[in-house]
Scaffold this motif. Structure first.
Motif, PDB file in Angstrom:
ATOM      1  N   VAL A 191      42.369  -5.701  36.996  1.00 23.45           N
ATOM      2  CA  VAL A 191      43.002  -4.929  35.928  1.00 23.45           C
ATOM      3  C   VAL A 191      42.076  -3.803  35.469  1.00 23.45           C
ATOM      4  CG1 VAL A 191      44.322  -6.898  35.140  1.00 23.45           C
ATOM      5  CG2 VAL A 191      42.089  -6.440  34.125  1.00 23.45           C
ATOM      6  N   PRO A 192      42.669  -2.728  34.926  1.00 28.72           N
ATOM      7  CA  PRO A 192      41.850  -1.679  34.318  1.00 28.72           C
ATOM      8  C   PRO A 192      40.964  -2.273  33.223  1.00 28.72           C
ATOM      9  CG  PRO A 192      44.117  -0.938  34.572  1.00 28.72           C
ATOM     10  CD  PRO A 192      44.107  -2.397  34.902  1.00 28.72           C
ATOM     11  N   THR A 193      39.818  -1.661  33.008  1.00 29.99           N
ATOM     12  CA  THR A 193      38.853  -2.208  32.055  1.00 29.99           C
ATOM     13  C   THR A 193      39.466  -2.389  30.665  1.00 29.99           C
ATOM     14  OG1 THR A 193      37.083  -1.125  33.277  1.00 29.99           O
ATOM     15  CG2 THR A 193      36.561  -1.875  31.055  1.00 29.99           C
ATOM     16  N   GLN A 194      40.292  -1.429  30.239  1.00 36.53           N
ATOM     17  CA  GLN A 194      40.869  -1.509  28.888  1.00 36.53           C
ATOM     18  C   GLN A 194      41.888  -2.637  28.762  1.00 36.53           C
ATOM     19  OE1 GLN A 194      41.182   0.990  31.011  1.00 36.53           O
ATOM     20  NE2 GLN A 194      43.277   1.803  31.093  1.00 36.53           N
ATOM     21  N   ASP A 195      42.338  -3.187  29.904  1.00 36.85           N
ATOM     22  CA  ASP A 195      43.326  -4.279  29.865  1.00 36.85           C
ATOM     23  C   ASP A 195      42.679  -5.656  29.984  1.00 36.85           C
ATOM     24  OD1 ASP A 195      45.258  -2.353  29.707  1.00 36.85           O
ATOM     25  OD2 ASP A 195      45.826  -2.442  31.832  1.00 36.85           O
ATOM     26  N   ILE A 196      41.364  -5.714  30.112  1.00 35.32           N
ATOM     27  CA  ILE A 196      40.690  -7.014  30.158  1.00 35.32           C
ATOM     28  C   ILE A 196      40.869  -7.692  28.792  1.00 35.32           C
ATOM     29  CG2 ILE A 196      38.462  -8.201  30.385  1.00 35.32           C
ATOM     30  CD1 ILE A 196      37.580  -5.950  32.245  1.00 35.32           C
ATOM     31  N   PRO A 197      41.394  -8.901  28.773  1.00 36.80           N
ATOM     32  CA  PRO A 197      41.711  -9.544  27.484  1.00 36.80           C
ATOM     33  C   PRO A 197      40.457  -9.852  26.662  1.00 36.80           C
ATOM     34  CG  PRO A 197      41.978 -11.086  29.303  1.00 36.80           C
ATOM     35  CD  PRO A 197      41.757  -9.750  29.919  1.00 36.80           C
ATOM     36  N   GLU A 198      40.635  -9.911  25.357  1.00 34.55           N
ATOM     37  CA  GLU A 198      39.529 -10.255  24.465  1.00 34.55           C
ATOM     38  C   GLU A 198      39.118 -11.715  24.683  1.00 34.55           C
ATOM     39  OE1 GLU A 198      40.560  -9.483  20.462  1.00 34.55           O
ATOM     40  OE2 GLU A 198      40.885  -7.333  20.747  1.00 34.55           O
ATOM     41  N   GLY A 199      37.872 -12.001  24.413  1.00 35.21           N
ATOM     42  CA  GLY A 199      37.397 -13.371  24.499  1.00 35.21           C
ATOM     43  C   GLY A 199      36.808 -13.760  25.839  1.00 35.21           C
ATOM     44  N   VAL A 200      36.743 -12.818  26.791  1.00 38.93           N
ATOM     45  CA  VAL A 200      36.105 -13.144  28.067  1.00 38.93           C
ATOM     46  C   VAL A 200      34.613 -13.345  27.844  1.00 38.93           C
ATOM     47  CG1 VAL A 200      37.804 -11.947  29.473  1.00 38.93           C
ATOM     48  CG2 VAL A 200      35.830 -10.692  28.603  1.00 38.93           C
ATOM     49  N   GLU A 201      33.948 -13.986  28.810  1.00 42.60           N
ATOM     50  CA  GLU A 201      32.563 -14.391  28.590  1.00 42.60           C
ATOM     51  C   GLU A 201      31.553 -13.270  28.792  1.00 42.60           C
ATOM     52  OE1 GLU A 201      33.615 -15.489  32.881  1.00 42.60           O
ATOM     53  OE2 GLU A 201      34.589 -15.330  30.932  1.00 42.60           O
ATOM     54  N   PHE A 202      32.034 -12.055  29.132  1.00 43.06           N
ATOM     55  CA  PHE A 202      31.106 -10.941  29.321  1.00 43.06           C
ATOM     56  C   PHE A 202      31.490  -9.798  28.389  1.00 43.06           C
ATOM     57  CE2 PHE A 202      34.457  -8.887  31.659  1.00 43.06           C
ATOM     58  CZ  PHE A 202      35.054  -9.909  32.390  1.00 43.06           C
ATOM     59  N   ASP A 203      30.550  -8.876  28.194  1.00 37.50           N
ATOM     60  CA  ASP A 203      30.766  -7.751  27.303  1.00 37.50           C
ATOM     61  C   ASP A 203      31.521  -6.647  28.053  1.00 37.50           C
ATOM     62  OD1 ASP A 203      30.685  -5.639  25.561  1.00 37.50           O
ATOM     63  OD2 ASP A 203      28.615  -6.003  24.927  1.00 37.50           O
ATOM     64  N   VAL A 204      32.765  -6.411  27.646  1.00 31.41           N
ATOM     65  CA  VAL A 204      33.618  -5.438  28.338  1.00 31.41           C
ATOM     66  C   VAL A 204      33.032  -4.024  28.268  1.00 31.41           C
ATOM     67  CG1 VAL A 204      35.939  -4.436  28.404  1.00 31.41           C
ATOM     68  CG2 VAL A 204      35.647  -6.864  27.928  1.00 31.41           C
ATOM     69  N   ASP A 205      32.196  -3.772  27.268  1.00 33.42           N
ATOM     70  CA  ASP A 205      31.598  -2.436  27.140  1.00 33.42           C
ATOM     71  C   ASP A 205      30.770  -2.073  28.365  1.00 33.42           C
ATOM     72  OD1 ASP A 205      32.734  -2.139  24.671  1.00 33.42           O
ATOM     73  OD2 ASP A 205      30.931  -2.736  23.556  1.00 33.42           O
ATOM     74  N   TYR A 206      30.335  -3.072  29.116  1.00 31.24           N
ATOM     75  CA  TYR A 206      29.489  -2.804  30.281  1.00 31.24           C
ATOM     76  C   TYR A 206      30.263  -2.902  31.604  1.00 31.24           C
ATOM     77  CZ  TYR A 206      25.668  -3.230  26.959  1.00 31.24           C
ATOM     78  OH  TYR A 206      24.837  -3.041  25.885  1.00 31.24           O
ATOM     79  N   VAL A 207      31.583  -3.039  31.531  1.00 28.06           N
ATOM     80  CA  VAL A 207      32.395  -3.136  32.747  1.00 28.06           C
ATOM     81  C   VAL A 207      32.864  -1.734  33.147  1.00 28.06           C
ATOM     82  CG1 VAL A 207      34.484  -4.095  33.782  1.00 28.06           C
ATOM     83  CG2 VAL A 207      33.166  -5.452  32.143  1.00 28.06           C
ATOM     84  N   PRO A 208      32.527  -1.275  34.352  1.00 28.36           N
ATOM     85  CA  PRO A 208      32.939   0.070  34.774  1.00 28.36           C
ATOM     86  C   PRO A 208      34.451   0.148  34.992  1.00 28.36           C
ATOM     87  CG  PRO A 208      31.162  -0.809  36.161  1.00 28.36           C
ATOM     88  CD  PRO A 208      31.704  -1.951  35.353  1.00 28.36           C
ATOM     89  N   PRO A 209      34.978   1.367  35.134  1.00 26.04           N
ATOM     90  CA  PRO A 209      36.409   1.533  35.425  1.00 26.04           C
ATOM     91  C   PRO A 209      36.797   0.847  36.741  1.00 26.04           C
ATOM     92  CG  PRO A 209      35.428   3.619  34.755  1.00 26.04           C
ATOM     93  CD  PRO A 209      34.292   2.653  34.944  1.00 26.04           C
ATOM     94  N   LEU A 210      38.091   0.558  36.881  1.00 28.38           N
ATOM     95  CA  LEU A 210      38.602  -0.189  38.030  1.00 28.38           C
ATOM     96  C   LEU A 210      38.159   0.409  39.369  1.00 28.38           C
ATOM     97  CD1 LEU A 210      40.479  -2.193  39.489  1.00 28.38           C
ATOM     98  CD2 LEU A 210      42.384  -0.651  38.984  1.00 28.38           C
ATOM     99  N   TYR A 211      38.337   1.702  39.557  1.00 22.51           N
ATOM    100  CA  TYR A 211      38.010   2.318  40.848  1.00 22.51           C
ATOM    101  C   TYR A 211      36.505   2.354  41.079  1.00 22.51           C
ATOM    102  CZ  TYR A 211      42.851   3.573  41.654  1.00 22.51           C
ATOM    103  OH  TYR A 211      44.212   3.501  41.890  1.00 22.51           O
ATOM    104  N   HIS A 212      35.750   2.418  40.011  1.00 16.82           N
ATOM    105  CA  HIS A 212      34.295   2.348  40.103  1.00 16.82           C
ATOM    106  C   HIS A 212      33.869   0.968  40.611  1.00 16.82           C
ATOM    107  CE1 HIS A 212      30.252   3.439  37.932  1.00 16.82           C
ATOM    108  NE2 HIS A 212      30.052   2.920  39.138  1.00 16.82           N
ATOM    109  N   ARG A 213      34.517  -0.069  40.052  1.00 21.00           N
ATOM    110  CA  ARG A 213      34.213  -1.437  40.501  1.00 21.00           C
ATOM    111  C   ARG A 213      34.600  -1.637  41.961  1.00 21.00           C
ATOM    112  NH1 ARG A 213      37.799  -4.700  36.985  1.00 21.00           N
ATOM    113  NH2 ARG A 213      38.269  -2.873  35.731  1.00 21.00           N
ATOM    114  N   ALA A 214      35.707  -1.025  42.359  1.00 22.44           N
ATOM    115  CA  ALA A 214      36.189  -1.216  43.725  1.00 22.44           C
ATOM    116  C   ALA A 214      35.216  -0.624  44.747  1.00 22.44           C
ATOM    117  CB  ALA A 214      37.568  -0.583  43.880  1.00 22.44           C
ATOM    118  N   ILE A 215      34.878   0.638  44.589  1.00 21.04           N
ATOM    119  CA  ILE A 215      34.021   1.310  45.572  1.00 21.04           C
ATOM    120  C   ILE A 215      32.559   0.918  45.380  1.00 21.04           C
ATOM    121  CG2 ILE A 215      33.249   3.530  46.443  1.00 21.04           C
ATOM    122  CD1 ILE A 215      36.173   2.841  47.108  1.00 21.04           C
ATOM    123  N   GLY A 216      32.075   0.975  44.143  1.00 25.68           N
ATOM    124  CA  GLY A 216      30.679   0.624  43.890  1.00 25.68           C
ATOM    125  C   GLY A 216      30.390  -0.830  44.206  1.00 25.68           C
TER     126      GLY A 216
END
Length: 313
Positions: A191-216
């Motif tokens: 899912v896009p970073t902004q759609d990651i639900p609240e309460g996950v065990e990691f800090d969403v502020d440090y999650v790159p955008p979807l396409y960044h995660r895919a290629i990187g």
């Protein structure tokens, strides 16, 4: 002594049933297709379609990034990647890198050499906000978006020809297309970073955008392969090495399609239509996602059942 590895043995298996399924999923006229259908024949049967939504997204991305991309830098990364892919079978022929010293610097560069040319382009895309632009202008990976992406990939001559130039044969290119067509539900979990639900065990502020995660993410998995293979040497079989090599090559095939689309945004004259631009970035990212997950499952999670027999037994 017989060498177990034969060049080409890593190639994915594609059955007649797989080809038939691919034709059906792409909406081809199955009354004129057969089990030996090639991608070129499939492209002619499917035919290109105009998609106003994809065209609108492509225009938005071009407008968003006009004048910000360094065409020479992107072309250099793409050319370097193609040169590395053309010689990739040499990496599989070596098998396991040699260790001649401590740390990563003391491990022979095999897989790291394959991705070396891409880093400069990747860093440039991060700097100019290319991945953020994709997230702003493209929808989440819904089954409908993936289905349209697969059709666009098959019908875009420039994208499929690029894979041929990089040494992907008919069977390998078919496998890449199947990675997109057969994984629409799986891809929708990215899912896009902004759609990651609240309460996950990691800090969403440090999650790159979807396409960044895919290629990187795909590049980082390949980067770690040299060290992983050396450390797990006693557990490895030729099958595991085949899987690792194919998944790494497939990730780079996805990166090649992605960078060809990026290059089209940066170039003075466009060779891809706006629809094909979206197919290139979304399809390349989808291929990178599927194969980094499979690389992890097939080459990093070495279970007792698939590991090499212990010499202590």
């Amino acid at each position: 002594m017989v060498t177990r590895f034969m060049v080409g043995s890593y190639k994915p298996q594609i059955t007649a049933r797989d080809r038939e399924q691919l034709a059906v999923e792409l909406g081809a006229d199955t009354s004129v297709t057969d089990s030996t259908l090639t991608l070129t024949e499939l492209r002619d049967t499917v035919g290109a379609e105009t998609d106003p939504a994809f065209a609108s997204m492509g225009k938005a991305i071009r407008a968003d990034l006009r004048g910000q991309l360094d065409a020479d830098r992107i072309q250099a990364g793409l050319s370097g990647l193609e040169a590395q892919l053309a010689r990739a079978s040499e990496v599989r022929a070596v098998g396991i890198p040699e260790r001649f010293g401590p740390g990563d610097a003391g491990v022979q560069k095999l897989y790291r050499e394959l991705i070396d040319p891409v880093w400069g382009t990747y860093d440039h895309l991060v700097d100019v906000g290319f991945f953020e632009s994709l997230s702003d202008n493209l929808p989440a990976f819904t089954p409908e978006h993936i289905d349209r992406t697969a059709r666009g990939l098959v019908t875009a001559d420039l994208l499929t020809a690029g894979l041929v130039d990089c040494g992907f044969d008919e069977r390998e290119r078919t496998a890449l297309m199947m990675d997109v067509v057969n994984n629409d539900t799986r891809l929708s979990r990215w899912v896009p970073t902004q759609d990651i639900p609240e309460g996950v065990e990691f800090d969403v502020d440090y999650v790159p955008p979807l396409y960044h995660r895919a290629i990187g993410g795909g590049l980082l998995w390949i980067k770690s392969l040299d060290r992983h293979l050396v450390q797990k040497r006693i557990l490895l079989t030729e099958d595991i090495l085949d899987d690792a090599f194919w998944r790494a090559k497939a990730i780079l095939g996805g990166a090649d399609s992605f960078l060809r689309a990026v290059n089209d945004v940066a170039a003075d004259g466009s060779e891809l239509t706006d629809e094909q631009l979206i197919a290139g970035v979304s399809g390349g990212a989808a291929i990178a996602i599927v194969n980094q997950e499979e690389l992890m499952r097939e080459a990093y999670w070495i279970t007792e059942e698939k590991r090499a027999p212990s010499k202590a037994r």
